[in-house]
Design a protein around this motif. Structure first.
Motif, PDB file in Angstrom:
ATOM      1  N   VAL A   1      10.468  -4.166  -0.619  1.00 20.77           N
ATOM      2  CA  VAL A   1       9.776  -2.896  -1.053  1.00 20.77           C
ATOM      3  C   VAL A   1      10.599  -1.936  -0.467  1.00 20.77           C
ATOM      4  O   VAL A   1      10.915  -1.599   0.755  1.00 20.77           O
ATOM      5  CB  VAL A   1       8.445  -2.949  -0.607  1.00 20.77           C
ATOM      6  N   ALA A   2      11.231  -1.025  -0.951  1.00 22.63           N
ATOM      7  CA  ALA A   2      11.934   0.265  -0.509  1.00 22.63           C
ATOM      8  C   ALA A   2      11.784   1.542  -1.385  1.00 22.63           C
ATOM      9  O   ALA A   2      11.432   1.465  -2.609  1.00 22.63           O
ATOM     10  CB  ALA A   2      13.329  -0.148  -0.505  1.00 22.63           C
ATOM     11  N   SER A   3      12.068   2.621  -0.680  1.00 20.64           N
ATOM     12  CA  SER A   3      12.013   3.932  -1.323  1.00 20.64           C
ATOM     13  C   SER A   3      13.031   4.916  -0.944  1.00 20.64           C
ATOM     14  O   SER A   3      13.842   4.936  -0.112  1.00 20.64           O
ATOM     15  CB  SER A   3      10.690   4.596  -1.063  1.00 20.64           C
ATOM     16  N   LEU A   4      13.080   6.003  -1.927  1.00 16.94           N
ATOM     17  CA  LEU A   4      14.063   6.902  -1.532  1.00 16.94           C
ATOM     18  C   LEU A   4      13.460   8.214  -2.000  1.00 16.94           C
ATOM     19  O   LEU A   4      12.721   8.441  -3.204  1.00 16.94           O
ATOM     20  CB  LEU A   4      15.247   6.954  -2.773  1.00 16.94           C
ATOM     21  N   ASP A   5      13.593   9.320  -0.932  1.00 15.47           N
ATOM     22  CA  ASP A   5      12.945  10.523  -1.289  1.00 15.47           C
ATOM     23  C   ASP A   5      13.955  11.390  -1.943  1.00 15.47           C
ATOM     24  O   ASP A   5      15.217  11.691  -1.654  1.00 15.47           O
ATOM     25  CB  ASP A   5      12.777  11.185   0.126  1.00 15.47           C
TER      26      ASP A   5
ATOM     27  N   PHE B   1      11.024  14.356 -14.983  1.00 17.92           N
ATOM     28  CA  PHE B   1       9.760  13.137 -14.420  1.00 17.92           C
ATOM     29  C   PHE B   1       9.060  13.673 -13.659  1.00 17.92           C
ATOM     30  O   PHE B   1       8.125  13.027 -13.118  1.00 17.92           O
ATOM     31  CB  PHE B   1      10.496  11.752 -14.462  1.00 17.92           C
ATOM     32  N   ASP B   2       9.232  14.908 -12.892  1.00 18.51           N
ATOM     33  CA  ASP B   2       8.377  15.498 -11.694  1.00 18.51           C
ATOM     34  C   ASP B   2       8.288  14.459 -10.742  1.00 18.51           C
ATOM     35  O   ASP B   2       7.085  14.203 -10.434  1.00 18.51           O
ATOM     36  CB  ASP B   2       7.305  16.064 -12.405  1.00 18.51           C
ATOM     37  N   THR B   3       9.258  13.875 -10.256  1.00 17.24           N
ATOM     38  CA  THR B   3       9.305  12.619  -9.411  1.00 17.24           C
ATOM     39  C   THR B   3      10.058  13.151  -8.156  1.00 17.24           C
ATOM     40  O   THR B   3      10.936  13.908  -7.874  1.00 17.24           O
ATOM     41  CB  THR B   3       9.883  11.530  -9.952  1.00 17.24           C
ATOM     42  N   ARG B   4       9.313  12.818  -6.969  1.00 14.51           N
ATOM     43  CA  ARG B   4       9.697  12.873  -5.664  1.00 14.51           C
ATOM     44  C   ARG B   4      10.266  11.684  -4.974  1.00 14.51           C
ATOM     45  O   ARG B   4      11.424  11.600  -4.414  1.00 14.51           O
ATOM     46  CB  ARG B   4       8.979  13.697  -4.551  1.00 14.51           C
ATOM     47  N   HIS B   5       9.470  10.502  -5.005  1.00 19.51           N
ATOM     48  CA  HIS B   5       9.695   9.339  -4.358  1.00 19.51           C
ATOM     49  C   HIS B   5       9.904   8.358  -5.555  1.00 19.51           C
ATOM     50  O   HIS B   5       9.207   8.209  -6.466  1.00 19.51           O
ATOM     51  CB  HIS B   5       8.554   9.057  -3.694  1.00 19.51           C
ATOM     52  N   LEU B   6      11.262   7.561  -5.260  1.00 15.60           N
ATOM     53  CA  LEU B   6      11.457   6.307  -6.006  1.00 15.60           C
ATOM     54  C   LEU B   6      10.947   5.080  -5.252  1.00 15.60           C
ATOM     55  O   LEU B   6      11.493   5.182  -4.111  1.00 15.60           O
ATOM     56  CB  LEU B   6      12.923   6.330  -6.464  1.00 15.60           C
TER      57      LEU B   6
ATOM     58  N   GLY C   1       3.600  13.723   0.043  1.00 16.50           N
ATOM     59  CA  GLY C   1       3.341  14.676  -1.069  1.00 16.50           C
ATOM     60  C   GLY C   1       4.373  14.346  -2.324  1.00 16.50           C
ATOM     61  O   GLY C   1       5.393  13.425  -1.941  1.00 16.50           O
ATOM     62  N   GLY C   2       4.213  14.828  -3.557  1.00 21.28           N
ATOM     63  CA  GLY C   2       5.259  14.864  -4.635  1.00 21.28           C
ATOM     64  C   GLY C   2       4.841  13.457  -5.167  1.00 21.28           C
ATOM     65  O   GLY C   2       4.297  12.436  -4.676  1.00 21.28           O
ATOM     66  N   LYS C   3       5.218  13.293  -6.637  1.00 22.59           N
ATOM     67  CA  LYS C   3       5.013  12.229  -7.404  1.00 22.59           C
ATOM     68  C   LYS C   3       5.849  10.975  -7.127  1.00 22.59           C
ATOM     69  O   LYS C   3       6.888  11.276  -6.590  1.00 22.59           O
ATOM     70  CB  LYS C   3       5.151  12.669  -8.780  1.00 22.59           C
ATOM     71  N   ILE C   4       5.349   9.814  -7.475  1.00 22.68           N
ATOM     72  CA  ILE C   4       6.125   8.696  -7.298  1.00 22.68           C
ATOM     73  C   ILE C   4       6.310   7.859  -8.553  1.00 22.68           C
ATOM     74  O   ILE C   4       5.463   8.132  -9.581  1.00 22.68           O
ATOM     75  CB  ILE C   4       5.129   7.596  -6.380  1.00 22.68           C
ATOM     76  N   ALA C   5       7.551   7.589  -8.768  1.00 21.67           N
ATOM     77  CA  ALA C   5       7.891   6.514  -9.851  1.00 21.67           C
ATOM     78  C   ALA C   5       8.605   5.487  -9.279  1.00 21.67           C
ATOM     79  O   ALA C   5       9.460   5.254  -8.412  1.00 21.67           O
ATOM     80  CB  ALA C   5       8.904   7.215 -10.706  1.00 21.67           C
TER      81      ALA C   5
ATOM     82  N   ASP D   1       0.893  -1.205  -0.066  1.00 21.82           N
ATOM     83  CA  ASP D   1      -0.133  -0.100  -0.077  1.00 21.82           C
ATOM     84  C   ASP D   1       0.868   1.145   0.039  1.00 21.82           C
ATOM     85  O   ASP D   1       1.706   1.478   0.890  1.00 21.82           O
ATOM     86  CB  ASP D   1      -0.898  -0.046   1.270  1.00 21.82           C
ATOM     87  N   LEU D   2       0.728   2.059  -1.038  1.00 24.22           N
ATOM     88  CA  LEU D   2       1.651   3.196  -1.217  1.00 24.22           C
ATOM     89  C   LEU D   2       1.116   4.529  -0.684  1.00 24.22           C
ATOM     90  O   LEU D   2       1.602   5.588  -0.667  1.00 24.22           O
ATOM     91  CB  LEU D   2       2.025   3.584  -2.522  1.00 24.22           C
TER      92      LEU D   2
END
Length: 418
Positions: free
Chosen positions: A203-207, A159-164, A121-125, A113-114
């Motif tokens: 699952v992992a993310s980078l701001d 790509f207007d991305t905040r979160h990978l 906030g911010g777009k995700i890719a 669940d994202l």
């Protein structure tokens, strides 16, 4: 012996393992000029990327062999997906896909669940479909590091991305954690990830807003070849060919009707396997007459009515300023325009802006496409992600109408440039 050493290394604490992995970095600041990095936008480049990806996934057990010899996913059909390729002497030797949120969502949404990440906030890719040719896998990141730099530069600037976000095999996650400071979004490993043939995944993310400061601190004082802060943030590689854009759009779509037909009808039956909901969503995206003969037909009658806006909105990322008259004089507000339509636009604004005010907006739709318009603020939405304001235009001018028309009829980057 390698397996024993790998397991022994894995038992060391992260305070030992991660610095050691960062010490082993070797990123060449001046790659061979025969190496080129670009968006895959031709049939030959896309086919080579899909072949390379297929062989890598089959070899790792992440998919079963396909008769086409290619790994093609439903996400590759969307204009919100961009596939990068690394070419050496004209041959594709590396690839990576970036999936921005579109009508099909993200692959990893099937297992995670994202919504908590969206709340920041911010777009995700989602970063997916990474593969390097076997001839270049033992060259110390000679292909991988330039490809990842291209991904980082593209996501932060284009790509207007905040979160990978990533969903990777547990054996690979420590490289992302140690070198790029991805953080796990849950500690528990997902035992079966259908998108990777039931293999386990983490699952992992980078701001990306925080990444430069993290990289700067972690790689402070390191020589250039071992400094990913300088490599990702400061260094400019002439090998990278960035897309040319007329407008500040957020995607670089490449799928023409011929390419969609070739990859999703002829070389695979992917379109035919979609359910009616996804088929309908494809029709809602590709509205031009040229696409009608290649899009999949619905098996049944539509499940319900499709809501269509009076004026379609288009994703964009433009700087702007709106100025209102106040009792103390003219007051400007800095805007980040994120959606436009023929009759108005939506923007993010950090200052407290009232609804119902009339003023003048100056917006840069592209480097050479600027416009000044009379506007009225008509709605304001405050969320944890920021304050978003909707504006109505008194009358769109020629520059605005041309931009909206280009976005309406242009389904590829080539269309928008011309």
């Amino acid at each position: 012996m390698r397996g024993v050493l790998r397991r022994a290394f894995g038992m060391l604490p992260t305070s030992v393992r991660f610095p050691f992995l960062r010490y082993m970095i070797d990123c060449d600041p001046a790659p061979d000029s025969r190496l080129e990095l670009k968006i895959a936008d031709t049939k030959e480049e896309l086919e080579a990327c899909f072949h390379l990806l297929h062989d890598a996934y089959v070899g790792s057990g992440f998919m079963k062999p396909h008769p086409s010899g290619m790994r093609i996913t439903q996400y590759h059909a969307l204009p919100t997906t961009t596939t990068l390729c690394a070419k050496y002497e004209g041959r594709v030797v590396g690839t990576m896909s970036m999936i921005r949120e579109g009508v099909f969502g993200f692959p990893l949404q099937a297992i995670f669940d994202l919504d908590p990440l969206r709340a920041e906030g911010g777009k995700i890719a989602e970063i997916s479909a990474l593969a390097v040719h076997p001839d270049f896998r033992k060259t110390g990141g000679w292909i991988l590091f330039p490809l990842m730099k291209f991904m980082y530069q593209y996501c932060t600037k284009y790509f207007d991305t905040r979160h990978l976000v990533i969903a990777v095999n547990p054996d690979k996650i420590q490289l992302y954690e140690a070198l790029l400071f991805f953080r796990r979004m849950q500690q528990k490993t997902i035992e079966e990830y259908d998108f990777a043939n039931g293999a386990p995944a983490v699952v992992a993310s980078l701001d990306l807003r925080q990444a430069p400061a993290i990289f700067r601190e972690a790689y402070k004082g390191r020589p250039l070849r071992k400094n990913l802060y300088k490599y990702f943030v400061e260094l400019k590689l002439p090998n990278i060919r960035l897309p040319q854009r007329r407008y500040h759009t957020t995607n670089d779509p490449v799928m023409t009707p011929d390419l969609l037909d070739y990859f999703f009808n002829q070389r695979s039956d992917l379109f035919a396997t979609l359910d009616d909901r996804k088929k309908s969503l494809l029709w809602s995206i590709y509205t031009m007459a040229e696409y009608r003969t290649v899009l999949p037909l619905l098996d049944m009658d539509p499940v319900g009515p499709v809501h269509v806006r009076q004026h379609q909105r288009y994703s964009i990322c433009c700087p702007g300023v709106v100025t209102f008259a106040t009792a103390s004089g003219m007051r400007p507000y800095i805007l980040n325009v994120i959606e436009i339509s023929l009759s108005g636009f939506q923007a993010e604004c950090e200052l407290d802006l009232d609804v119902g005010q009339e003023g003048e907006a100056m917006i840069e739709l592209g480097e050479s496409e600027k416009t000044t318009l009379k506007v009225t603020s008509v709605r304001k939405t405050e969320t944890d992600a920021g304050v978003f304001v909707g504006f109505k235009l008194a009358e769109p001018d020629r520059v605005w109408r041309e931009c909206v028309a280009a976005l309406e009829v242009g389904h590829t980057s080539y269309d928008l440039m011309n």
